[in-house]
Design a protein around this motif. Structure first.
Motif, PDB file in Angstrom:
ATOM      1  N   HIS A  43       0.820  -1.352   0.178  1.00  0.00           N
ATOM      2  CA  HIS A  43       0.025   0.005   0.005  1.00  0.00           C
ATOM      3  C   HIS A  43       0.903   1.219   0.106  1.00  0.00           C
ATOM      4  CE1 HIS A  43      -2.693  -2.851   1.701  1.00  0.00           C
ATOM      5  NE2 HIS A  43      -3.738  -2.517   0.724  1.00  0.00           N
ATOM      6  N   GLU A  44       1.948   1.031  -0.537  1.00  0.00           N
ATOM      7  CA  GLU A  44       3.111   2.117  -0.384  1.00  0.00           C
ATOM      8  C   GLU A  44       2.538   3.279  -1.381  1.00  0.00           C
ATOM      9  OE1 GLU A  44       7.882   3.276  -1.008  1.00  0.00           O
ATOM     10  OE2 GLU A  44       7.116   1.336  -0.305  1.00  0.00           O
ATOM     11  N   ASN A  45       1.825   2.980  -2.314  1.00  0.00           N
ATOM     12  CA  ASN A  45       1.589   4.232  -3.246  1.00  0.00           C
ATOM     13  C   ASN A  45       0.686   5.009  -2.722  1.00  0.00           C
ATOM     14  OD1 ASN A  45       2.984   3.251  -5.368  1.00  0.00           O
ATOM     15  ND2 ASN A  45       1.496   1.864  -6.357  1.00  0.00           N
ATOM     16  N   SER A  46      -0.497   4.525  -1.741  1.00  0.00           N
ATOM     17  CA  SER A  46      -1.439   5.309  -1.114  1.00  0.00           C
ATOM     18  C   SER A  46      -0.482   6.246  -0.243  1.00  0.00           C
ATOM     19  CB  SER A  46      -2.219   4.385  -0.109  1.00  0.00           C
ATOM     20  OG  SER A  46      -3.104   3.755  -1.103  1.00  0.00           O
ATOM     21  N   LEU A  47       0.619   5.894   0.666  1.00  0.00           N
ATOM     22  CA  LEU A  47       1.068   6.690   1.352  1.00  0.00           C
ATOM     23  C   LEU A  47       1.916   7.644   0.585  1.00  0.00           C
ATOM     24  CD1 LEU A  47       1.858   6.724   4.281  1.00  0.00           C
ATOM     25  CD2 LEU A  47       4.031   5.340   3.770  1.00  0.00           C
ATOM     26  N   ARG A  48       2.297   7.321  -0.727  1.00  0.00           N
ATOM     27  CA  ARG A  48       3.111   8.304  -1.387  1.00  0.00           C
ATOM     28  C   ARG A  48       2.153   9.411  -1.761  1.00  0.00           C
ATOM     29  NH1 ARG A  48       8.015  10.109  -2.300  1.00  0.00           N
ATOM     30  NH2 ARG A  48       8.933   8.126  -2.363  1.00  0.00           N
ATOM     31  N   LYS A  49       0.826   9.114  -2.376  1.00  0.00           N
ATOM     32  CA  LYS A  49      -0.018  10.184  -2.619  1.00  0.00           C
ATOM     33  C   LYS A  49      -0.135  11.016  -1.330  1.00  0.00           C
ATOM     34  CE  LYS A  49      -2.848   7.449  -5.949  1.00  0.00           C
ATOM     35  NZ  LYS A  49      -4.022   6.845  -6.197  1.00  0.00           N
ATOM     36  N   GLU A  50      -0.245  10.571  -0.011  1.00  0.00           N
ATOM     37  CA  GLU A  50      -0.493  11.409   1.074  1.00  0.00           C
ATOM     38  C   GLU A  50       0.803  12.419   1.296  1.00  0.00           C
ATOM     39  OE1 GLU A  50      -3.226  12.255   4.215  1.00  0.00           O
ATOM     40  OE2 GLU A  50      -3.245  11.362   2.173  1.00  0.00           O
ATOM     41  N   TYR A  51       1.999  11.907   1.179  1.00  0.00           N
ATOM     42  CA  TYR A  51       3.209  12.447   1.245  1.00  0.00           C
ATOM     43  C   TYR A  51       3.303  13.675   0.228  1.00  0.00           C
ATOM     44  CZ  TYR A  51       7.881  14.045   0.805  1.00  0.00           C
ATOM     45  OH  TYR A  51       9.156  14.642   0.914  1.00  0.00           O
ATOM     46  N   ASP A  52       2.840  13.310  -1.045  1.00  0.00           N
ATOM     47  CA  ASP A  52       2.942  14.404  -2.101  1.00  0.00           C
ATOM     48  C   ASP A  52       2.084  15.514  -1.703  1.00  0.00           C
ATOM     49  OD1 ASP A  52       4.817  12.773  -3.772  1.00  0.00           O
ATOM     50  OD2 ASP A  52       3.252  11.951  -4.844  1.00  0.00           O
ATOM     51  N   PHE A  53       0.847  15.324  -1.282  1.00  0.00           N
ATOM     52  CA  PHE A  53      -0.084  16.308  -1.052  1.00  0.00           C
ATOM     53  C   PHE A  53       0.502  17.116   0.254  1.00  0.00           C
ATOM     54  CE2 PHE A  53      -3.370  18.056   1.679  1.00  0.00           C
ATOM     55  CZ  PHE A  53      -3.962  18.743   0.876  1.00  0.00           C
ATOM     56  N   LEU A  54       0.908  16.500   1.157  1.00  0.00           N
ATOM     57  CA  LEU A  54       1.317  17.077   2.304  1.00  0.00           C
ATOM     58  C   LEU A  54       2.901  18.059   1.985  1.00  0.00           C
ATOM     59  CD1 LEU A  54       0.982  14.303   5.213  1.00  0.00           C
ATOM     60  CD2 LEU A  54      -0.174  16.595   5.065  1.00  0.00           C
ATOM     61  N   TYR A  55       3.682  17.498   1.103  1.00  0.00           N
ATOM     62  CA  TYR A  55       4.709  18.178   0.511  1.00  0.00           C
ATOM     63  C   TYR A  55       4.275  19.575  -0.081  1.00  0.00           C
ATOM     64  CZ  TYR A  55       9.330  19.074  -1.774  1.00  0.00           C
ATOM     65  OH  TYR A  55      10.368  19.747  -2.300  1.00  0.00           O
ATOM     66  N   GLN A  56       3.226  19.364  -1.109  1.00  0.00           N
ATOM     67  CA  GLN A  56       2.923  20.453  -1.536  1.00  0.00           C
ATOM     68  C   GLN A  56       2.351  21.676  -0.674  1.00  0.00           C
ATOM     69  OE1 GLN A  56      -0.060  19.416  -4.469  1.00  0.00           O
ATOM     70  NE2 GLN A  56       1.234  17.726  -5.556  1.00  0.00           N
ATOM     71  N   GLN A  57       1.860  21.082   0.386  1.00  0.00           N
ATOM     72  CA  GLN A  57       1.249  22.040   1.587  1.00  0.00           C
ATOM     73  C   GLN A  57       2.512  22.687   2.477  1.00  0.00           C
ATOM     74  OE1 GLN A  57      -2.091  22.920   0.885  1.00  0.00           O
ATOM     75  NE2 GLN A  57      -1.678  21.283  -0.712  1.00  0.00           N
ATOM     76  N   LYS A  58       3.710  22.380   1.867  1.00  0.00           N
ATOM     77  CA  LYS A  58       4.708  22.563   2.575  1.00  0.00           C
ATOM     78  C   LYS A  58       5.002  22.246   4.171  1.00  0.00           C
ATOM     79  CE  LYS A  58       5.998  26.683  -0.046  1.00  0.00           C
ATOM     80  NZ  LYS A  58       5.238  26.223  -1.234  1.00  0.00           N
ATOM     81  N   ALA A  59       4.147  21.210   4.489  1.00  0.00           N
ATOM     82  CA  ALA A  59       4.381  20.503   5.993  1.00  0.00           C
ATOM     83  C   ALA A  59       5.651  20.120   6.176  1.00  0.00           C
ATOM     84  CB  ALA A  59       3.306  19.342   5.676  1.00  0.00           C
ATOM     85  N   PRO A  60       6.151  20.107   7.394  1.00  0.00           N
ATOM     86  CA  PRO A  60       7.237  19.530   7.961  1.00  0.00           C
ATOM     87  C   PRO A  60       7.269  18.051   8.170  1.00  0.00           C
ATOM     88  CG  PRO A  60       6.026  20.538   9.630  1.00  0.00           C
ATOM     89  CD  PRO A  60       5.138  20.916   8.608  1.00  0.00           C
ATOM     90  N   ILE A  61       7.507  17.478   6.909  1.00  0.00           N
ATOM     91  CA  ILE A  61       7.432  16.015   6.909  1.00  0.00           C
ATOM     92  C   ILE A  61       8.692  15.391   6.276  1.00  0.00           C
ATOM     93  CG2 ILE A  61       5.024  15.873   6.862  1.00  0.00           C
ATOM     94  CD1 ILE A  61       5.177  15.539   3.706  1.00  0.00           C
ATOM     95  N   ARG A  62       8.873  14.218   6.356  1.00  0.00           N
ATOM     96  CA  ARG A  62       9.744  13.371   5.692  1.00  0.00           C
ATOM     97  C   ARG A  62       9.229  12.018   5.428  1.00  0.00           C
ATOM     98  NH1 ARG A  62      15.726  13.165   8.771  1.00  0.00           N
ATOM     99  NH2 ARG A  62      14.323  12.437  10.487  1.00  0.00           N
ATOM    100  N   PHE A  63      10.090  11.631   4.268  1.00  0.00           N
ATOM    101  CA  PHE A  63       9.227  10.180   3.830  1.00  0.00           C
ATOM    102  C   PHE A  63      10.541   9.158   3.776  1.00  0.00           C
ATOM    103  CE2 PHE A  63       8.033   6.991   0.738  1.00  0.00           C
ATOM    104  CZ  PHE A  63       6.945   6.802   0.866  1.00  0.00           C
ATOM    105  N   TYR A  64      10.165   8.211   4.598  1.00  0.00           N
ATOM    106  CA  TYR A  64      10.861   7.061   4.578  1.00  0.00           C
ATOM    107  C   TYR A  64      10.113   5.831   3.760  1.00  0.00           C
ATOM    108  CZ  TYR A  64      12.751   9.429   8.559  1.00  0.00           C
ATOM    109  OH  TYR A  64      13.216  10.417   9.396  1.00  0.00           O
ATOM    110  N   GLN A  65      10.900   4.541   3.831  1.00  0.00           N
ATOM    111  CA  GLN A  65      10.155   3.399   3.256  1.00  0.00           C
ATOM    112  C   GLN A  65       9.023   3.200   3.990  1.00  0.00           C
ATOM    113  OE1 GLN A  65      12.565  -0.079   2.655  1.00  0.00           O
ATOM    114  NE2 GLN A  65      11.203  -0.982   1.316  1.00  0.00           N
ATOM    115  N   ASN A  66       7.713   3.153   3.477  1.00  0.00           N
ATOM    116  CA  ASN A  66       6.504   2.644   4.153  1.00  0.00           C
ATOM    117  C   ASN A  66       6.256   3.544   5.296  1.00  0.00           C
ATOM    118  OD1 ASN A  66       6.564   0.675   2.349  1.00  0.00           O
ATOM    119  ND2 ASN A  66       7.528  -0.647   3.884  1.00  0.00           N
TER     120      ASN A  66
END
Length: 475
Positions: free
Chosen positions: A133-156
Motif C-alpha cells: 500500500h506504499e502508493n497510497s502513502l506516497r500520494k499522502e506525502y505528495d499532498f503534504l509536501y505541496q502544502q509545505k508541511a514539515p514532513i519526511r518520507f521513509y520507506q513505508n
C-alpha cells in the motif's frame, strides 16, 4: 485478557469542576448543548461577547467521548487528504489540512495564554503502510509536501513534526473553569435536553424539569438528538474503536498510526513518575463485529494492561466534519471522523465566526448543508445500509452465542427483556428507546450498547449517552 479497570485512563484522579443541574426555566442568548471539547471550545471562544451564554451537559462535563479519546493533536491523520482530494476535490483537501494546522495552533495558543496544565507535549508523528500500500502513502506525502508541511518520507513511513498530545479532560476542565468566571456565562451538568421547539422569535429547549428560552442553539453533543431536517443517520456512520493503557518505562515522545491491514494507533502519556502506552485498534463499523469482548481480546491479546475502554466516532462520507449552520439560529458540530481534538477546537473557531457574523474561509467547506455528489461518494448509500443493517440483524439475531451463561432473555407482557446476574440481578429492556434497535450486551464494560446509533445504557438500564431520550430500566 487481563486488565485492572474497564474505564478510560483520563478519568482517573481527575479534579473536575462541579456544576449544578438545572431545575427551573431560564432565558439566554446562546445555548450550547454538550460539554466535550467542541462545546467547551465554542464557549471559550464566545466568552467575551456581550451575549448571555449557557452550556448544558447531560452528564458530567468532559466525561463523554472526549474522555475516551487517545487525545492526539495531529494533522497526520492517515491518508485522509488524498481521500478527500479523490472524493470531493483538492480545494476541500487543502481547506481541511489548513484547518487542522489552525486548530493545532489555537490549542497551543490557549494553553500558553491561560497557563493550562494538561500534560501538553510536542511529539513527532509517524504514519506507516505495508509495502503493498506504499502508493497510497506516497500520494499522502505528495499532498503534504505541496502544502509545505514539515514532513519526511521513509520507506513505508511518513514522519511529521509539529504534532502534540495532551490530557483531554484537564484541557476541557480548564476551559470550562475559565469561562465559569464570566458574568455572562451559566453552566449546568446532569441537565439533559429532550426536545427543541420554535416559538415566535425564540427557540425553547426542554428537559424533564426545565426549559431554556434562547435565540441561538449550538449542538455539540456528538450524535445530536435533533436530527431533522438533517437526517444524520443517512449522512454518517458510526465507528467503534477499542483502547487500552498500560504502564511502560519509556516515553518516546512519538505517536504512531497504521492504516493497513487495520488501524492501530499509539501514543505515550507521562504523569509525574508514571508513563503509559496508550493504544487504539480493532476499529469497525458499529453494526459489525458485535462480539465486543472478542474485539478487546484481539487488541490486547494476553498482555496485562491497566485500563481498557471503547469509544464511538461519527464518520462522514466525504471525510470532512459537519461544522456550521444546520438551519436558522441552529448550529452543529459533529462528524469528526476520529479526530475530535483538532476538530473540536476548529468548531470553536468556526462557530464563533458564524454566530458573530464574521467572515471565515472554512464556512462552505464544513457546512452541514454542503452538497454531495452521490455518483462519486460511495460512502453515502453505505451509511444508510449500515444503519439499516444494524437495526434488522439484531431484531432477527438476539441471543448471541458468545453471551455469558449469567445472561438470559425472556419476555414479559410482550416486552423483550434480559436478566444479567453477578452479585445481584439486573433486568432491563433490550430495545433501544431511540429507534427500536435491539441492544447488545457489552460484557467487558458492563453496558448495553445500541449497534445502530451508539446509545449506551448501564447494566441497570440507566441512560449514559447517545440519541436515546429514555432509560431501559424496568421499574
Amino acid at each position: 485478557m487481563i486488565f485492572l479497570k474497564n474505564e478510560s485512563i483520563w478519568i482517573q484522579n481527575i479534579d473536575s469542576n462541579s456544576f449544578p443541574s438545572l431545575n427551573q426555566d431560564i432565558e439566554t442568548d446562546i445555548l450550547i448543548i454538550g460539554g466535550g471539547i467542541a462545546g467547551a471550545s465554542v464557549l471559550y471562544e464566545l466568552k467575551n461577547c456581550k451575549q448571555k451564554l449557557c452550556l448544558i451537559d447531560a452528564n458530567q462535563i468532559g466525561f463523554g467521548v472526549t474522555s475516551k479519546s487517545t487525545a492526539k493533536i495531529s494533522y497526520l491523520q492517515g491518508i485522509v487528504y488524498s481521500k478527500i482530494e479523490s472524493e470531493v476535490g483538492k480545494s476541500y483537501a487543502e481547506a481541511y489540512y489548513k484547518s487542522q494546522r489552525d486548530a493545532i495552533q489555537r490549542i497551543k495558543e490557549i494553553i500558553l495564554k491561560e497557563h493550562i496544565d494538561c500534560n501538553f507535549e510536542e511529539v513527532s508523528s509517524y504514519l506507516y503502510e505495508t509495502k503493498e500500500h506504499e502508493n497510497s502513502l506516497r500520494k499522502e506525502y505528495d499532498f503534504l509536501y505541496q502544502q509545505k508541511a514539515p514532513i519526511r518520507f521513509y520507506q513505508n513511513c511518513i514522519e511529521a513534526k509539529d504534532n502534540y498530545v495532551f490530557h483531554p479532560l484537564k484541557y476541557v476542565n480548564s476551559l470550562i473553569q475559565i469561562c465559569s468566571k464570566q458574568k455572562n456565562v451559566q453552566i449546568y451538568e446532569n441537565t439533559k435536553a429532550l426536545n427543541i421547539e420554535f416559538m415566535n422569535d425564540k427557540i425553547i429547549c426542554k428537559g424533564t424539569s426545565f426549559s431554556i428560552a434562547t435565540k441561538k442553539i449550538v449542538l455539540t453533543c456528538h450524535y445530536p438528538f435533533f436530527l431533522f431536517p438533517f437526517f444524520l443517520p443517512i449522512k454518517s456512520s458510526i465507528e467503534r474503536s477499542y483502547c487500552f493503557a498500560k504502564k511502560t518505562d519509556w516515553n518516546s515522545k512519538k505517536t504512531m498510526l497504521t492504516t493497513y491491514p487495520s488501524i492501530f494507533s499509539k501514543r505515550f502519556y507521562q504523569n509525574q513518575d508514571e508513563i503509559y502506552e496508550i493504544g487504539l485498534g480493532k476499529s469497525h463499523k458499529m453494526c459489525n463485529r458485535l462480539n465486543f469482548k472478542k474485539n478487546f481480546e484481539e487488541l490486547i491479546s494476553h498482555e496485562k494492561v491497566d485500563f481498557i475502554w471503547s469509544n464511538e466516532d461519527i464518520m462522514t462520507p466525504d471525510y470532512m466534519p459537519y461544522i456550521g449552520v444546520l438551519k436558522e439560529n441552529i448550529f452543529l458540530a459533529t462528524g469528526f471522523n476520529t479526530w475530535g481534538m483538532t476538530n473540536g477546537a476548529l468548531s470553536g473557531i468556526l462557530l464563533k465566526d458564524l454566530i458573530l457574523n464574521n467572515e471565515n474561509e472554512y464556512i462552505p467547506y464544513f457546512s452541514p448543508k454542503r452538497s454531495f455528489n452521490l455518483a462519486k461518494l460511495k460512502g453515502m448509500p453505505s451509511s444508510l445500509f449500515l444503519n439499516l443493517k444494524g437495526m434488522v440483524q439484531n431484531k432477527i439475531w438476539k441471543e448471541k452465542s458468545w453471551y455469558p451463561d449469567s445472561l438470559t432473555f425472556l419476555k414479559k407482557d410482550g416486552v423483550s427483556l434480559a436478566l444479567y446476574k453477578d452479585d445481584k440481578e439486573h433486568i432491563v429492556s433490550t430495545t433501544c428507546p431511540h429507534m427500536g434497535c435491539s441492544l447488545i450486551f457489552n460484557e467487558v464494560e458492563k453496558t448495553w450498547d445500541c449497534p445502530c446509533h451508539a446509545s449506551r445504557f448501564t447494566i441497570d438500564g440507566k441512560w449514559i449517552k447517545g440519541p436515546s431520550k429514555r432509560n431501559i430500566d424496568i421499574l
